[in-house]
Design a protein around this motif. Structure first.
Motif, PDB file in Angstrom:
ATOM      1  N   THR A  55       5.312   4.535  -1.819  1.00 21.61           N
ATOM      2  CA  THR A  55       4.976   5.954  -1.624  1.00 21.61           C
ATOM      3  C   THR A  55       5.885   6.861  -2.447  1.00 21.61           C
ATOM      4  N   ASP A  99       6.313  -0.545   1.409  1.00 22.40           N
ATOM      5  CA  ASP A  99       5.374   0.569   1.539  1.00 22.40           C
ATOM      6  C   ASP A  99       6.081   1.896   1.246  1.00 22.40           C
ATOM      7  N   ALA A 135       0.837  -1.210   0.000  1.00 17.84           N
ATOM      8  CA  ALA A 135       0.000   0.000   0.000  1.00 17.84           C
ATOM      9  C   ALA A 135       0.865   1.250   0.000  1.00 17.84           C
ATOM     10  N   TYR A 136       0.259   2.353  -0.426  1.00 18.66           N
ATOM     11  CA  TYR A 136       0.953   3.641  -0.391  1.00 18.66           C
ATOM     12  C   TYR A 136       0.296   4.609   0.590  1.00 18.66           C
ATOM     13  N   ASN A 137      -0.847   4.198   1.162  1.00 22.86           N
ATOM     14  CA  ASN A 137      -1.496   5.039   2.171  1.00 22.86           C
ATOM     15  C   ASN A 137      -2.276   4.147   3.136  1.00 22.86           C
ATOM     16  N   LYS A 138      -2.730   4.748   4.230  1.00 25.01           N
ATOM     17  CA  LYS A 138      -3.422   3.975   5.267  1.00 25.01           C
ATOM     18  C   LYS A 138      -4.741   3.402   4.766  1.00 25.01           C
ATOM     19  N   GLU A 139      -5.321   4.048   3.774  1.00 22.04           N
ATOM     20  CA  GLU A 139      -6.592   3.565   3.230  1.00 22.04           C
ATOM     21  C   GLU A 139      -6.405   2.357   2.312  1.00 22.04           C
ATOM     22  N   ARG A 140      -5.158   2.047   1.987  1.00 20.01           N
ATOM     23  CA  ARG A 140      -4.798   0.906   1.141  1.00 20.01           C
ATOM     24  C   ARG A 140      -5.476   0.993  -0.227  1.00 20.01           C
ATOM     25  N   SER A 143      -1.562  -4.119   5.176  1.00 15.12           N
ATOM     26  CA  SER A 143      -1.627  -3.021   6.152  1.00 15.12           C
ATOM     27  C   SER A 143      -0.457  -2.068   5.926  1.00 15.12           C
ATOM     28  N   TYR A 144      -0.742  -0.784   6.007  1.00 14.30           N
ATOM     29  CA  TYR A 144       0.256   0.219   5.631  1.00 14.30           C
ATOM     30  C   TYR A 144       1.165   0.590   6.796  1.00 14.30           C
ATOM     31  N   ASN A 145       2.468   0.609   6.518  1.00 11.06           N
ATOM     32  CA  ASN A 145       3.471   1.073   7.474  1.00 11.06           C
ATOM     33  C   ASN A 145       4.615   1.663   6.673  1.00 11.06           C
ATOM     34  N   VAL A 146       4.750   2.967   6.686  1.00 10.08           N
ATOM     35  CA  VAL A 146       5.749   3.642   5.857  1.00 10.08           C
ATOM     36  C   VAL A 146       7.173   3.260   6.239  1.00 10.08           C
TER      37      VAL A 146
END
Length: 407
Positions: free
Chosen positions: A254, A250, A203-208, A242-245
């Motif tokens: 981004t 991830d 994912a690139y954001n918390k909203e996936r 699940s997003y974790n920068v």
């Protein structure tokens, strides 16, 4: 209309035949180009250096930095094509299956195979075959500072992650392949089969949400999944997004670089993962298959989401219908054991320990035993103890040593 259906059916059969033939070729190539000097799971810098030095002149080998304990980190560059792909393995030191698969792939690329030559002409590959050489030597997930490099992507506090950032910045890849192993606990949701290989478009954001960057990675994942289904149907999983920068995949997503997480998992009785490495080879090779054209975004996402999610549903051993005596009371229970991996005298040992008692209705054992209400005995006790070695008797007759029934 009947002619249309006949034509469609012939096309489908031809497509299936071509893909089955291609899949058989993949398996043949995986066997043919297997690197014999890499066996088992304990793979460290001293193991791979002689192989790096033996690669032919198609490969450019460069020292690109050092680890916490001053071990060299190497990159391997091959190909002259327009599309640039950055790969790295053993970011976690005890995850070596993808390293083996990567070296098998190197053997293939240094051949004069027509497909290998096409890949070298159309792609430029930059590979870091062991990003965490300290962790590989120590056989730990973390680096020598006990930092998980895959949680250090955003801040880049560790020298190994700084190397990866530097390489990525200078190389400017079109895609990244993030090569890992996953534990034997994972199965494919809905099938309860081992997740032998799993993938993720991070994912690139918390909203996936899904954007063009993720969809480019998904397109490649679908190619690899199609190839693997010929060998391990329903044993390809989709890793949690699940997003974790701070996680590398991830973070790079981004930064608008399509990134694919590879996870080499379990195959029946293949605890050394010398079978699974072949499926990693097939994954890598099939990712360069350019026969898929006119990408339809909706279909790509739909096909990706059809890949079953990873599900924690396995233990290495489950023992059913075991009689115990607890506080003078007889009970019938089930319990599970799991291997821990320990390096002793330069050799990797698998030590089975008791890990869970009862509440196993949603779990499967890679190996299961029905003890038929036989009495458990271990070191004079008639009940299993969490974290104790899985060495015990049933009815003082049947012996289990290191988890396995002794015949």
């Amino acid at each position: 209309m009947q002619c249309f259906y006949m034509f469609t059916n012939v096309k489908y059969k031809l497509f299936t035949f071509v893909n089955q033939k291609k899949a058989m070729n993949y398996l043949q190539l995986a066997t043919q180009y297997l690197e014999p000097k890499l066996k088992g799971k304990y793979i460290h810098l001293d193991t791979i250096l002689p192989i790096l030095e033996s690669l032919n002149s198609d490969f450019e080998i460069t020292k690109i930095g050092k680890s916490v304990q001053e071990r060299e980190i190497y990159q391997v560059k091959i190909g002259t094509g327009k599309t640039k792909i950055l790969m790295w393995s053993q970011m976690h030191g005890n995850e070596s299956t993808t390293t083996k698969g990567l070296f098998d792939f190197f053997n293939f690329l240094q051949s004069d195979n027509e497909i290998a030559n096409r890949i070298k002409n159309e792609y430029t590959l930059l590979c870091i075959p062991m990003l965490n050489p300290d962790g590989a030597f120590l056989y730990t997930r973390e680096n020598a500072n006990t930092i998980d490099l895959n949680r250090d992507a955003f801040n880049a506090t560790q020298p190994e992650m700084q190397v990866l950032h530097s390489v990525c910045k200078s190389f400017q890849p079109d895609y990244c392949y993030n090569l890992h192993d996953q534990r034997t606990i994972f199965g494919t949701e809905g099938f309860n089969l081992p997740a032998t290989v799993s993938f993720l478009s991070p994912a690139y954001n918390k909203e996936r949400e899904y954007n063009d960057v993720r969809l480019k990675a998904i397109h490649i994942i679908n190619k690899m999944n199609n190839a693997l289904q010929q060998y391990i149907p329903n044993q390809v999983g989709r890793f949690d997004d699940s997003y974790n920068v701070n996680c590398t995949g991830d973070y790079f997503t981004t930064q608008n670089t399509p990134t694919i997480l590879f996870e080499a998992g379990h195959y029946a009785n293949d605890y050394q993962r010398d079978i699974v490495r072949g499926y990693i080879f097939i994954s890598l090779l099939s990712s360069f298959d350019v026969s898929y054209e006119n990408v339809i975004v909706d279909n790509e996402l739909m096909n990706y989401l059809k890949i079953p999610q990873n599900n924690k549903c396995f233990y290495d051993f489950i023992y059913k219908n075991v009689k115990i005596i607890d506080n003078s009371e007889e009970k019938i229970i089930n319990f599970a054991a799991q291997y821990t991996e320990v390096v002793q005298d330069g050799q990797l040992k698998f030590v089975a320990r008791i890990i869970k008692i009862d509440d196993l209705q949603d779990f499967i054992g890679h190996l299961e035993y029905d003890c038929k209400n036989g009495l458990f005995t271990s070191i004079g006790k008639h009940f299993p103890i969490i974290e104790e070695k899985a060495d015990f008797f049933i009815n003082n007759l049947t012996e289990f040593n290191n988890g396995v029934k002794i015949i």
